[in-house]
Design a protein around this motif. Structure first.
Motif, mmCIF file in Angstrom:
data_model
loop_
_atom_site.group_PDB
_atom_site.id
_atom_site.type_symbol
_atom_site.label_atom_id
_atom_site.label_comp_id
_atom_site.label_asym_id
_atom_site.label_seq_id
_atom_site.Cartn_x
_atom_site.Cartn_y
_atom_site.Cartn_z
ATOM 1 N N VAL A 197 -38.420 -0.344 34.410
ATOM 2 C CA VAL A 197 -38.141 -0.292 32.974
ATOM 3 C C VAL A 197 -37.798 -1.681 32.439
ATOM 4 O O VAL A 197 -37.035 -2.428 33.061
ATOM 5 N N MET A 198 -38.336 -2.047 31.296
ATOM 6 C CA MET A 198 -38.018 -3.309 30.637
ATOM 7 C C MET A 198 -36.569 -3.259 30.131
ATOM 8 O O MET A 198 -36.213 -2.384 29.338
ATOM 9 N N LEU A 199 -35.748 -4.195 30.573
ATOM 10 C CA LEU A 199 -34.346 -4.250 30.168
ATOM 11 C C LEU A 199 -34.032 -5.484 29.326
ATOM 12 O O LEU A 199 -33.091 -5.460 28.533
ATOM 13 N N ARG A 233 -24.206 1.792 30.627
ATOM 14 C CA ARG A 233 -24.609 2.956 29.838
ATOM 15 C C ARG A 233 -25.886 2.672 29.057
ATOM 16 O O ARG A 233 -26.784 3.514 28.989
ATOM 17 N N ASP A 234 -25.952 1.497 28.471
ATOM 18 C CA ASP A 234 -27.154 1.130 27.724
ATOM 19 C C ASP A 234 -28.386 1.162 28.626
ATOM 20 O O ASP A 234 -29.438 1.666 28.248
ATOM 21 N N ARG A 235 -28.247 0.602 29.823
ATOM 22 C CA ARG A 235 -29.383 0.587 30.751
ATOM 23 C C ARG A 235 -29.800 2.008 31.107
ATOM 24 O O ARG A 235 -30.989 2.317 31.188
ATOM 25 N N GLY A 236 -28.805 2.866 31.335
ATOM 26 C CA GLY A 236 -29.123 4.245 31.690
ATOM 27 C C GLY A 236 -29.919 4.937 30.602
ATOM 28 O O GLY A 236 -30.852 5.697 30.881
ATOM 29 N N MET A 237 -29.570 4.695 29.344
ATOM 30 C CA MET A 237 -30.304 5.301 28.231
ATOM 31 C C MET A 237 -31.725 4.754 28.137
ATOM 32 O O MET A 237 -32.687 5.500 27.937
ATOM 33 N N LEU A 238 -31.851 3.442 28.294
ATOM 34 C CA LEU A 238 -33.181 2.833 28.224
ATOM 35 C C LEU A 238 -34.090 3.328 29.343
ATOM 36 O O LEU A 238 -35.312 3.374 29.180
ATOM 37 N N MET A 239 -33.503 3.693 30.483
ATOM 38 C CA MET A 239 -34.290 4.048 31.663
ATOM 39 C C MET A 239 -34.679 5.520 31.705
ATOM 40 O O MET A 239 -35.356 5.941 32.642
ATOM 41 N N GLU A 240 -34.297 6.305 30.715
ATOM 42 C CA GLU A 240 -34.747 7.696 30.682
ATOM 43 C C GLU A 240 -36.263 7.747 30.474
ATOM 44 O O GLU A 240 -36.826 6.937 29.754
ATOM 45 N N LYS A 241 -36.909 8.709 31.098
ATOM 46 C CA LYS A 241 -38.352 8.869 30.928
ATOM 47 C C LYS A 241 -38.678 9.103 29.455
ATOM 48 O O LYS A 241 -38.110 9.988 28.825
ATOM 49 N N GLY A 242 -39.567 8.311 28.913
ATOM 50 C CA GLY A 242 -39.985 8.476 27.521
ATOM 51 C C GLY A 242 -38.924 8.151 26.492
ATOM 52 O O GLY A 242 -39.079 8.487 25.314
ATOM 53 N N ASN A 283 -37.866 -6.554 35.626
ATOM 54 C CA ASN A 283 -37.556 -5.226 35.120
ATOM 55 C C ASN A 283 -36.509 -4.550 36.010
ATOM 56 O O ASN A 283 -35.944 -5.176 36.910
ATOM 57 N N SER A 284 -36.248 -3.272 35.771
ATOM 58 C CA SER A 284 -35.166 -2.582 36.479
ATOM 59 C C SER A 284 -35.391 -2.485 37.983
ATOM 60 O O SER A 284 -34.445 -2.290 38.739
ATOM 61 N N GLY A 286 -36.981 -4.983 39.704
ATOM 62 C CA GLY A 286 -37.120 -6.327 40.256
ATOM 63 C C GLY A 286 -38.518 -6.903 40.244
ATOM 64 O O GLY A 286 -38.779 -7.903 40.926
ATOM 65 N N SER A 287 -39.424 -6.313 39.490
ATOM 66 C CA SER A 287 -40.772 -6.879 39.383
ATOM 67 C C SER A 287 -41.012 -7.354 37.957
ATOM 68 O O SER A 287 -40.179 -7.171 37.067
ATOM 69 N N ASP A 288 -42.184 -7.940 37.717
ATOM 70 C CA ASP A 288 -42.503 -8.494 36.396
ATOM 71 C C ASP A 288 -43.425 -7.601 35.584
ATOM 72 O O ASP A 288 -43.885 -8.017 34.515
ATOM 73 N N ASN A 289 -43.730 -6.397 36.073
ATOM 74 C CA ASN A 289 -44.541 -5.475 35.279
ATOM 75 C C ASN A 289 -43.800 -5.105 34.003
ATOM 76 O O ASN A 289 -42.639 -4.710 34.046
ATOM 77 N N LEU A 290 -44.459 -5.221 32.873
ATOM 78 C CA LEU A 290 -43.910 -4.753 31.602
ATOM 79 C C LEU A 290 -44.468 -3.361 31.341
ATOM 80 O O LEU A 290 -45.680 -3.162 31.273
ATOM 81 N N SER A 291 -43.567 -2.394 31.193
ATOM 82 C CA SER A 291 -43.977 -1.002 30.999
ATOM 83 C C SER A 291 -43.450 -0.482 29.671
ATOM 84 O O SER A 291 -42.240 -0.463 29.449
ATOM 85 N N LEU A 292 -44.346 -0.067 28.805
ATOM 86 C CA LEU A 292 -43.980 0.562 27.532
ATOM 87 C C LEU A 292 -45.003 1.645 27.216
ATOM 88 O O LEU A 292 -46.154 1.581 27.661
ATOM 89 N N SER A 293 -44.582 2.613 26.415
ATOM 90 C CA SER A 293 -45.480 3.701 26.046
ATOM 91 C C SER A 293 -45.308 4.004 24.563
ATOM 92 O O SER A 293 -44.811 5.048 24.182
ATOM 93 N N GLY A 294 -45.698 3.069 23.741
ATOM 94 C CA GLY A 294 -45.609 3.271 22.299
ATOM 95 C C GLY A 294 -44.597 2.356 21.644
ATOM 96 O O GLY A 294 -43.610 1.937 22.266
ATOM 97 N N SER A 295 -44.849 2.039 20.397
ATOM 98 C CA SER A 295 -43.961 1.192 19.603
ATOM 99 C C SER A 295 -44.237 1.479 18.130
ATOM 100 O O SER A 295 -45.216 2.133 17.787
#
Length: 308
Positions: A197-199, A233-242, A283-284, A286-295
Motif C-alpha cells: 500500500v502507498m503510504l 491508526r492512519d496507516r491501518g485505515m489506508l491499508m484496508e482493501k479498497g 510502500n507498506s 518495502g517495495s517500490d510498486n505504486l498501487s492504486l485503484s481509482g482517484s
C-alpha cells in the motif's frame, strides 16, 4: 455542476526531486469520506492522532470522522461559501454551464458523482458514465505498468492496479487540451489488497507536462519510531482493501504558484492540465510498486473544453 473543496502545502515550489519530506508535519489528516480542511497538507506528521468517531454515511457505508468534526465541517462550509461563484443565471443543478466562468467541482464524499473524472466520463452528466480514459476524454500515463490497466487510475471499480517495482513510481493524467483545473482536493483509493500500500506520496500539477509544481505531500511512515507509532491508526485505515481517502490542497500554495508564474509569463487559464501522484520511498511491504485503484479530482475548471 457545482463541485469543490480546499487545503494543502506551504511554499511555492517547482518540483525537481523529493526534497525534505520529513520537515514540519502537524496533525493526522486521514478521514474516510471527508477531506480534512484542518490538515496542513504537505506535512502531516507530528501531533498525536485525534480519535476517530463514526460519522456520516457514504457509498461504502460508515464514514470514519475525526473527533473535531464540527470544527472541520464549519471550515468546509466556509471554504465552499467563499469560493468564486458566477451569476445565478448560470447555475444549473450542480454545474455552472457557461464558457468564461469556471465549473466548480465540489466534494461531498469519497468517489461521489461531483468530481472531474465522473463529469468527463459522463459527458457533463448527460450520458451514463464510462471510463474517461477509454473514451478519450483524458489520457492516463504511468511510470510503468505491472498489473491492471492505466484506465483504472480514473476508474470507479476496485481493481488490482500497480506499477513495476521501480523507485519514484507515478500515476498521472492529462485532462486534455483547453482544460485546466485549480484543485481543491483529491481522492485516492487502495487496490483490492492490504499489501504493498502507498503510504507516502506527493501530488504535482503541470500546465505543459514538462514543468511540475508540488501541490501536496503526505507522509505516514518515517524513520522515527515514535512518529510511526502515532501514525499507526492512519496507516491501518489506508491499508484496508479498497479504502478511500480524500486530501485537501492548500489554496495559498496554488495562489502563490500562479502569482509567480504571472510575473514571468502570460498565463491564459488558472489551473493545471496535468496531475501526477508519485510514491515517495517504499510502500507498506518495502517495495517500490505504486498501487492504486481509482482517484478523483475536485476544484474549479477553466477553459472552453469542459463544455459538451
Amino acid at each position: 455542476f457545482f463541485f469543490q473543496a480546499e487545503d494543502g502545502i506551504r511554499d511555492f515550489c517547482l518540483s525537481r526531486g523529493l526534497g525534505d519530506v520529513y520537515k514540519r508535519q502537524t496533525q493526522s489528516t486521514w478521514a474516510k469520506g471527508r477531506y480534512d480542511p484542518m490538515s496542513p497538507g504537505i506535512d502531516n506528521r507530528s501531533m498525536p492522532l485525534m480519535s476517530a468517531t463514526q460519522g456520516s454515511k457514504g457509498p461504502r457505508g460508515d464514514v470514519m470522522r475525526q473527533s473535531m468534526s464540527s470544527m472541520r465541517d464549519e471550515e468546509v462550509s466556509q471554504y465552499q461559501n467563499s469560493a468564486p461563484r458566477p451569476p445565478q443565471k448560470f447555475l444549473y443543478g450542480d454545474v455552472f454551464d457557461t464558457i468564461g466562468e469556471p465549473l466548480h467541482f465540489i466534494y461531498k464524499f469519497d468517489l461521489d458523482e461531483n468530481g472531474v473524472f465522473f463529469y468527463l466520463g459522463s459527458y457533463g452528466r448527460t450520458e451514463p458514465w464510462r471510463n474517461p480514459h477509454e473514451t478519450g476524454q483524458v489520457s492516463v500515463f504511468f511510470s510503468s505498468l505491472g498489473q491492471g490497466s492505466v484506465a483504472d487510475f480514473v476508474g470507479r471499480s476496485v481493481t488490482n492496479c500497480r506499477t513495476l517495482n521501480e523507485p519514484q513510481s507515478f500515476m498521472a493524467v492529462d485532462l486534455g487540451v483547453e482544460r485546466y483545473l485549480w484543485p481543491t482536493c483529491y481522492t485516492i483509493r487502495n487496490r483490492n489488497s492490504s499489501s504493498h500500500v502507498m503510504l507516502n506520496w506527493m501530488l504535482e500539477g503541470s500546465i505543459n507536462g514538462n514543468d511540475w509544481f508540488l501541490l501536496d505531500r503526505r507522509i505516514h511512515i518515517t524513520q522515527d519510531s515514535h512518529m510511526n507509532q502515532l501514525l499507526e491508526r492512519d496507516r491501518g485505515m489506508l491499508m484496508e482493501k479498497g479504502a478511500t481517502s480524500t486530501w485537501g490542497v492548500d489554496q495559498n500554495i496554488i495562489d502563490n504558484i500562479f502569482k509567480k508564474l504571472e510575473q514571468r509569463e502570460t498565463v491564459r487559464y488558472k489551473g493545471f492540465r496535468f496531475f501526477k501522484i508519485t510514491q515517495l520511498f517504499k510502500n507498506s511491504d518495502g517495495s517500490d510498486n505504486l498501487s492504486l485503484s481509482g482517484s478523483e479530482l475536485y476544484g474549479m475548471g477553466y477553459g472552453p473544453n469542459w463544455f459538451f
